[in-house]
Design an enzyme around this catalytic site. Structure first.
Site, PDB file in Angstrom:
ATOM      1  N   LYS A  61       0.805  -1.213   0.000  1.00  9.26           N
ATOM      2  CA  LYS A  61       0.000   0.000   0.000  1.00  9.26           C
ATOM      3  C   LYS A  61       0.841   1.268   0.000  1.00  9.26           C
ATOM      4  CE  LYS A  61      -4.152  -2.037   2.049  1.00  9.26           C
ATOM      5  NZ  LYS A  61      -3.711  -3.438   2.056  1.00  9.26           N
ATOM      6  N   LYS A  98      -3.399  -0.139   8.744  1.00  9.20           N
ATOM      7  CA  LYS A  98      -3.673  -1.098   7.671  1.00  9.20           C
ATOM      8  C   LYS A  98      -2.412  -1.863   7.295  1.00  9.20           C
ATOM      9  CE  LYS A  98      -6.229   0.527   4.259  1.00  9.20           C
ATOM     10  NZ  LYS A  98      -6.737   1.444   3.209  1.00  9.20           N
ATOM     11  N   GLY A 101      -9.357  -7.370   1.911  1.00  7.15           N
ATOM     12  CA  GLY A 101     -10.467  -8.091   2.517  1.00  7.15           C
ATOM     13  C   GLY A 101     -10.668  -7.799   3.988  1.00  7.15           C
ATOM     14  N   GLY A 102     -10.168  -6.646   4.462  1.00  5.69           N
ATOM     15  CA  GLY A 102     -10.335  -6.302   5.863  1.00  5.69           C
ATOM     16  C   GLY A 102      -9.325  -6.946   6.788  1.00  5.69           C
ATOM     17  N   ARG A 139      -7.057  -8.378  -9.057  1.00  3.62           N
ATOM     18  CA  ARG A 139      -7.709  -9.674  -9.281  1.00  3.62           C
ATOM     19  C   ARG A 139      -9.164  -9.429  -9.629  1.00  3.62           C
ATOM     20  NH1 ARG A 139     -10.614  -9.641  -4.528  1.00  3.62           N
ATOM     21  NH2 ARG A 139      -9.564  -8.746  -2.719  1.00  3.62           N
TER      22      ARG A 139
END
Length: 702
Positions: free
Chosen positions: A144, A186, A192-193, A321
């Site tokens: 990220k 994060k 996906g959390g 994806r």
């Protein structure tokens, strides 16, 4: 099911095939592919591949040997034991199977290895086509902090935050203070959390930081995190993009995925409600700039935080994806994105240009999970005794990897299915979604279907006033305190149950000596001289005493907690469809009734109920109650693996202190002390598998 959806897009597919032959008359194409996944996404890929004439190779773990995707594929190979690390994450074994089976490409689906850089590189080294983006794009967008820098250079707006390499605890705390609480912690990898926590203040920052790192390390083998400003009440809006190897890019409009629990999506829609054409264009063009910046190929999703108040949006991350929610984009654009993936991977150009893509109607996707919505959406596992689905057609898709008799495994994600609907506008699509949810009936595990139905009835949701904190802000409506059925419904269920047993009880799923079927020996509707039938039901913490007296042929007088329904007639009791129609004093009431030992699962248009039929103690041999020591122990709320033990025998702990951390369904669960106490025994160690309800820790008795 999928073939019926294709009918609506048949005409445009004909156009697509014609344009491809003109541009690229002899494409290489793919003849055989391996699907490195399981469940509904594996089934989804197999459907499109078969329609295109492409042979399919499935892989499976030991617990999935009879799974639906295994039976659908042309051939299948065992990977290893159930844990994903030994099966669906075993990169070397999957490559070996691909080479031995003659597969030219590998479709990773989503999750597992779909965003694994090393796996994409292994495919390339072994001359196997990775049906996804280049490894460089996965690497750049998967970290990220790197992706933020690339987005800034590509003129894509980003959220303020710290994305650097310094991972010292005190340094990160200082960065969080500089950004201003609340902040989002994060994991730099994954999605996906997973590895995501919100820190509200300096006091809880370290605890949330450690938890995010631990979950990130477990999920992605990387504990590096970034810190971002947490935007209050934002919307989660994402854009579907697609690129080919010839430098062509398109966006296929946006999806709104704002309504979430545990930072994970449960319902999505396309297009986003209230998004203007101007903002839609800005979002799409920003997403395409992001894709071009990393020379993206294939299907990808660029996720944005959208502020409804200012109409501004900020780059959040890019999922390299196919997304779980891709079907709603297919429904509004009349496309098959898996077919696009296979064509692009086979060397063809994009089937359509941006000018050819037209937005049509509105679509919703509801994710049906095995979970306990009343217990913080705790994931569940267990057998699926019975499944009844809506009837698929061109506007309703049921995407699933399970059938009646299958099992939701503790080793994998607890999603059972995706229900996807389309209609000409949002209100029509939402009405269709709610009705079809009422037709999705499951017995064996708790599901979120009723919760989704309540969500569809919420006024703010109906008007499209959605944001990421929606569920927390609407708890009173989405989790009503009173959900017990009225006495009239209880009387009709009692009638349906009684006639079911008189007709042989053919819909019972188990045959047990303690079953209430065996307690109804001589009751017959045609003999009013027989004694009345006495039943006791427990539903939603309410108890109903029922007395049923035959009036004549298929007719009863039923007393429910001293309220009498004198004329209850059974009009239909179908043992094959499990449908029951009862005439209760002139009102015909319809529902589906499934009997499993002493549990009656009742499904109506407004929701479902589970009636527990109380069995007398003399029939079960149950004497007394062994639950008196509940306060002196801690039990596992879900089956899982012990990740960390925080206490030792003899240690004093305070109420709320973490005792044991479990990993289950890819999530971390912290088991805390319910009161001040002293630890007497710790019954499991790190790495142990524990079943639901297992005693984890014992306290010394006061």
């Amino acid at each position: 099911m999928f073939a019926q959806f294709i009918k609506r897009s048949h005409s445009i597919s004909q156009c697509v095939r014609f344009s491809q032959s003109a541009v690229n008359p002899k494409p290489k194409g793919l003849k055989r592919i391996l699907i490195a996944n399981r469940g509904e996404i594996a089934c989804r890929v197999i459907n499109s591949a078969k329609r295109m004439g492409i042979e399919t190779v499935a892989v499976y773990s030991s617990v999935d040997k009879n799974a639906r995707h295994v039976q659908m594929a042309d051939t299948a190979f065992l990977l290893g034991p159930a844990p994903s690390a030994n099966s669906y994450l075993n990169k070397e074994k999957i490559i070996e199977v691909a080479l031995n089976s003659g597969a030219e490409g590998i479709h990773p689906g989503y999750g597992f290895l779909s965003e694994n850089v090393e796996f994409a590189e292994m495919c390339q080294k072994n001359n196997v086509i990775f049906i996804g983006p280049p490894a460089t794009a996965i690497r750049d967008m998967g970290i990220k902090s790197t992706s933020k820098a690339i987005m800034l250079a590509a003129d894509v707006p980003v959220v303020p935050g710290y994305h650097g390499d310094n991972q010292d605890d005190s340094f990160l705390l200082e960065q969080a203070k500089n950004i201003g609480f609340p902040v989002m912690i994060k994991a730099v990898r994954g999605g996906g959390g997973k590895g995501m926590r919100i820190s509200q203040s300096e006091s809880d920052f370290m605890e949330q930081l450690e938890s995010a790192r631990r979950e990130s390390q477990k999920s992605f083998s990387d504990s590096v995190v970034l810190i971002e400003k947490y935007v209050g009440n934002p919307r989660h809006v994402e854009v579907q993009i697609f690129g080919d190897t010839f430098g062509n890019y398109v966006y296929l409009f946006e999806r709104d995925c704002s309504v979430q629990r545990r930072h994970q999506k449960i319902i999505e829609e396309a297009p986003g409600p209230g998004i203007s054409d101007e903002i839609r264009k800005q979002l799409g063009e920003a997403a395409v700039r992001a894709a071009k910046a990393v020379q993206y190929v294939g299907a990808g999703t660029v996720e944005f935080i959208f502020d409804p108040a200012t109409q501004k949006f900020y780059f959040m991350e890019m999922n390299t994806r196919l997304q779980v929610e891709h079907p709603i984009t297919e429904m509004i654009s009349n496309t098959d994105l898996v077919e696009w993936q296979l064509r692009v991977a086979g060397g063809e150009t994009l089937p359509l240009s941006q000018e050819q893509l037209k937005l049509n109607g509105h679509a919703f996707e509801a994710r049906i999970y095995a979970e306990d919505t009343e217990n913080n959406f705790m994931p569940g596992a267990g057998p699926l005794h019975y499944i009844h689905t809506p009837s698929p057609n061109s506007d309703v898709r049921v995407e699933t990897g399970v059938r009646s008799g299958d099992e939701v495994s503790v080793h994998y994600d607890p999603m059972i299915a995706k229900l996807v609907v389309w209609d000409k506008d949002r209100h029509s699509a939402l009405r269709k979604l709610k009705y079809n949810l009422s037709q999705y009936n499951i017995v064996g595990v708790k599901t979120n279907v009723d919760f989704l139905m309540r969500l569809c009835s919420n006024e703010d949701f109906i008007e499209g006033n959605v944001y990421t904190g929606f569920i927390d802000d609407h708890k009173s409506d989405l989790f009503p305190s009173q959900r017990a059925p009225d006495k009239k419904l209880v009387s009709t269920v009692a009638a349906g149950f009684i006639i079911n047993q008189i007709n042989g009880g053919n819909n019972k799923l188990n045959n047990d000596r303690h079953s209430p079927f065996n307690l109804m020996d001589s009751f017959r509707l045609h003999s009013s001289s027989l004694p009345q039938q006495l039943l006791t039901f427990k539903v939603e913490n309410e108890t109903y005493k029922v007395k049923a007296v035959p009036n004549g042929v298929d007719n009863l007088s039923i007393d429910v907690n001293d309220e009498i329904f004198p004329n209850v007639s059974v009009l239909k009791s179908d043992q094959n469809s499990n449908e029951v129609i009862i005439d209760n004093n002139g009102e015909q009431m319809k529902y589906r009734l499934i009997v499993n030992d002493n549990l009656l699962s009742v499904f109506t248009l407004s929701g479902s109920y589970q009636f527990e039929l109380e069995i007398p103690a003399f029939a079960t041999g149950a004497i007394g109650d062994d639950s008196s020591d509940a306060a002196s122990k801690v039990v596992a709320p879900i089956p899982g693996v012990v990740e960390k033990v925080n206490v030792t025998e003899g240690q004093s702990v305070k109420s709320g202190e973490p005792l044991i951390i479990l990993m289950a369904m890819k999530m971390e669960y912290v088991i805390k002390a319910s009161r001040d106490c002293v630890i007497d025994k710790v019954l499991f160690k790190v790495g142990d598998n524990v079943p639901k309800g297992a005693k984890l820790v014992e306290f010394k008795k006061e």
